[in-house]
Write an enzyme that holds these catalytic residues in place. Structure first.
Site, PDB file in Angstrom:
ATOM      1  N   ASN A   1      22.509  31.157 -18.812  1.00 18.04           N
ATOM      2  CA  ASN A   1      23.287  30.552 -17.729  1.00 18.04           C
ATOM      3  C   ASN A   1      23.859  31.572 -16.761  1.00 18.04           C
ATOM      4  O   ASN A   1      23.785  31.405 -15.543  1.00 18.04           O
ATOM      5  CB  ASN A   1      24.428  29.721 -18.320  1.00 18.04           C
ATOM      6  CG  ASN A   1      23.948  28.456 -18.996  1.00 18.04           C
ATOM      7  OD1 ASN A   1      22.892  27.930 -18.660  1.00 18.04           O
ATOM      8  ND2 ASN A   1      24.712  27.975 -19.962  1.00 18.04           N
TER       9      ASN A   1
ATOM     10  N   GLY B   1      22.974  34.902 -16.308  1.00 18.45           N
ATOM     11  CA  GLY B   1      21.940  35.673 -15.626  1.00 18.45           C
ATOM     12  C   GLY B   1      21.239  34.884 -14.546  1.00 18.45           C
ATOM     13  O   GLY B   1      21.001  35.378 -13.440  1.00 18.45           O
TER      14      GLY B   1
ATOM     15  N   ASP C   1      13.852  38.504 -19.777  1.00 16.61           N
ATOM     16  CA  ASP C   1      14.451  37.956 -20.989  1.00 16.61           C
ATOM     17  C   ASP C   1      13.469  38.120 -22.145  1.00 16.61           C
ATOM     18  O   ASP C   1      12.264  38.279 -21.938  1.00 16.61           O
ATOM     19  CB  ASP C   1      14.780  36.471 -20.785  1.00 16.61           C
ATOM     20  CG  ASP C   1      15.803  35.946 -21.787  1.00 16.61           C
ATOM     21  OD1 ASP C   1      16.991  35.884 -21.433  1.00 16.61           O
ATOM     22  OD2 ASP C   1      15.410  35.625 -22.921  1.00 16.61           O
TER      23      ASP C   1
ATOM     24  N   ARG D   1      36.255  37.612 -27.332  1.00 17.65           N
ATOM     25  CA  ARG D   1      35.184  38.478 -26.829  1.00 17.65           C
ATOM     26  C   ARG D   1      34.898  39.606 -27.811  1.00 17.65           C
ATOM     27  O   ARG D   1      33.765  40.041 -27.973  1.00 17.65           O
ATOM     28  CB  ARG D   1      35.566  39.035 -25.456  1.00 17.65           C
ATOM     29  CG  ARG D   1      35.680  37.959 -24.364  1.00 17.65           C
ATOM     30  CD  ARG D   1      36.099  38.555 -23.033  1.00 17.65           C
ATOM     31  NE  ARG D   1      36.160  37.550 -21.973  1.00 17.65           N
ATOM     32  CZ  ARG D   1      37.240  36.887 -21.636  1.00 17.65           C
ATOM     33  NH1 ARG D   1      38.374  37.094 -22.299  1.00 17.65           N
ATOM     34  NH2 ARG D   1      37.215  35.997 -20.658  1.00 17.65           N
TER      35      ARG D   1
ATOM     36  N   ASN E   1      29.747  40.779 -23.287  1.00 21.35           N
ATOM     37  CA  ASN E   1      31.042  40.937 -23.967  1.00 21.35           C
ATOM     38  C   ASN E   1      30.920  41.598 -25.344  1.00 21.35           C
ATOM     39  O   ASN E   1      29.872  41.491 -25.977  1.00 21.35           O
ATOM     40  CB  ASN E   1      31.714  39.570 -24.117  1.00 21.35           C
ATOM     41  CG  ASN E   1      32.405  39.129 -22.846  1.00 21.35           C
ATOM     42  OD1 ASN E   1      33.090  39.918 -22.206  1.00 21.35           O
ATOM     43  ND2 ASN E   1      32.209  37.882 -22.465  1.00 21.35           N
TER      44      ASN E   1
ATOM     45  N   HIS F   1      39.351  43.074 -20.137  1.00 25.65           N
ATOM     46  CA  HIS F   1      38.811  41.735 -19.933  1.00 25.65           C
ATOM     47  C   HIS F   1      38.893  40.994 -21.264  1.00 25.65           C
ATOM     48  O   HIS F   1      37.905  40.767 -21.951  1.00 25.65           O
ATOM     49  CB  HIS F   1      37.361  41.841 -19.447  1.00 25.65           C
ATOM     50  CG  HIS F   1      36.715  40.520 -19.157  1.00 25.65           C
ATOM     51  ND1 HIS F   1      37.254  39.597 -18.284  1.00 25.65           N
ATOM     52  CD2 HIS F   1      35.561  39.967 -19.623  1.00 25.65           C
ATOM     53  CE1 HIS F   1      36.465  38.542 -18.231  1.00 25.65           C
ATOM     54  NE2 HIS F   1      35.437  38.730 -19.035  1.00 25.65           N
TER      55      HIS F   1
END
Length: 322
Positions: free
Chosen positions: A10, A12, A32, A93, A125, A185
């Site tokens: 989603n 990328g 991918d 994360r 992440n 983050h």
């Protein structure tokens, strides 16, 4: 200019789509490990080109996990890494560090073989740790490794501030707001700079109650987790658009001031650490770090964020090549 986006999930696919529609690049390559996924998404994006009036070429390629093939990405100017497993509800994360460190490390190695001069943008992440891993293992100069977190978190901060202002009787939209988030983050370590946030030049702290401002800050910090709970997986529209904005600043040599995760070498009194701070982005990647004077509370929170980032880095273990 050519940009590679690694990972066609989603996030990328959203990065590639936004870049294509903005129409400032010659080529975007999606790659991918899943056979046909990148090719299908690239074709789908290209079939909107007439309707959305863009000329960027988007292509897809498969790189099997057991026999990596990054030849389609050769001579990329920027490589955006989104690959890795996403969060699920209840996960932080930091929970992703073991699996994603192996994935990101392998991706960087393969991408560099074909694009030795590329600038890398890290989304995977835990992003701060993955940015640190990339710069330590690749030995690239720090201007060429940038973590995308601050742009996304700042956009979420602006959204929640606009919501709070509107509720308080000041009809604001996110585009009216100037607000920045620095630090890690992470739900617990990001530092929204409420003291510097403005609505068309007016400090928001003069318009919002202390309670409303604090609530906007707290909603920002858990913004990703809130969406993960609602969606059942990590968000993708805003993260994808944020990464595309970084690519645009680099590609157009825009010299934009954007909070990003970068390697500190004395700035903010810290060394050997990747964390979010305001930087100037241009064709050289990270061209300048802006050293802000934080107020007492924000300075203390930034120090806590630094400590948490160092603790996460310590868990990289064998993923670091030394």
């Amino acid at each position: 200019m050519k940009v590679t986006v690694v990972g066609s999930g989603n996030v990328g696919a959203t990065v590639a789509n936004v870049l294509a529609v903005k129409n400032f690049l010659d080529e975007v390559v999606l790659i991918d490990i899943k056979e046909g996924l990148s090719e299908g998404k690239a074709m789908d994006i290209m079939q909107t080109s007439h309707m959305l009036n863009f000329d960027t070429t988007v292509t897809g390629a498969t790189s099997p996990m057991d026999k990596p093939d990054y030849s389609a990405t050769a001579n990329s100017d920027v490589v955006v890494i989104t690959s890795g497993i996403p969060r699920k509800p209840g996960m932080s994360r930091e929970d992703l560090i073991g699996v994603n460190s192996k994935i990101v490390g392998g991706v960087v190695d393969e991408a560099l073989k074909h694009s030795p001069n590329a600038i890398f943008i890290i989304i995977s992440n835990p992003m701060d740790a993955m940015t640190y891993l990339t710069i330590k293992n690749s030995k690239l100069p720090r201007n060429r490794v940038i973590g995308q977190g601050g742009m996304l978190d700042s956009s979420r901060f602006r959204y929640f501030l606009a919501q709070a202002l509107t509720k308080a009787g000041y009809p604001a939209t996110p585009t009216d707001i100037d607000g920045m988030v620095i630090g890690g983050h992470s739900d617990k370590t990001m530092v929204p700079l409420a003291s510097l946030a403005t609505w068309r030049g007016i400090p928001v702290k003069e318009l919002l109650s202390e309670e409303a401002l604090k609530d906007a800050v707290e909603q920002t910090k858990v913004g990703g987790a809130t969406l993960t709970k609602l969606l059942g997986t990590s968000a993708w529209y805003a993260p994808g658009a944020a990464a595309a904005a970084l690519v645009e600043a680099i590609a157009l040599d825009a010299k934009k001031l954007i909070p990003c995760c970068v390697y500190l070498d004395g700035e903010y009194g810290e060394k050997d650490l990747c964390i979010g701070v305001p930087v100037v982005l241009g064709k050289g990647g990270m061209e300048k770090i802006v050293d802000l004077k934080l107020d007492g509370d924000e300075k203390a929170k930034f120090a806590e964020s630094v400590a948490a980032a160092r603790n996460t880095n310590a868990n990289l273990g064998d993923a670091l090549k030394g």
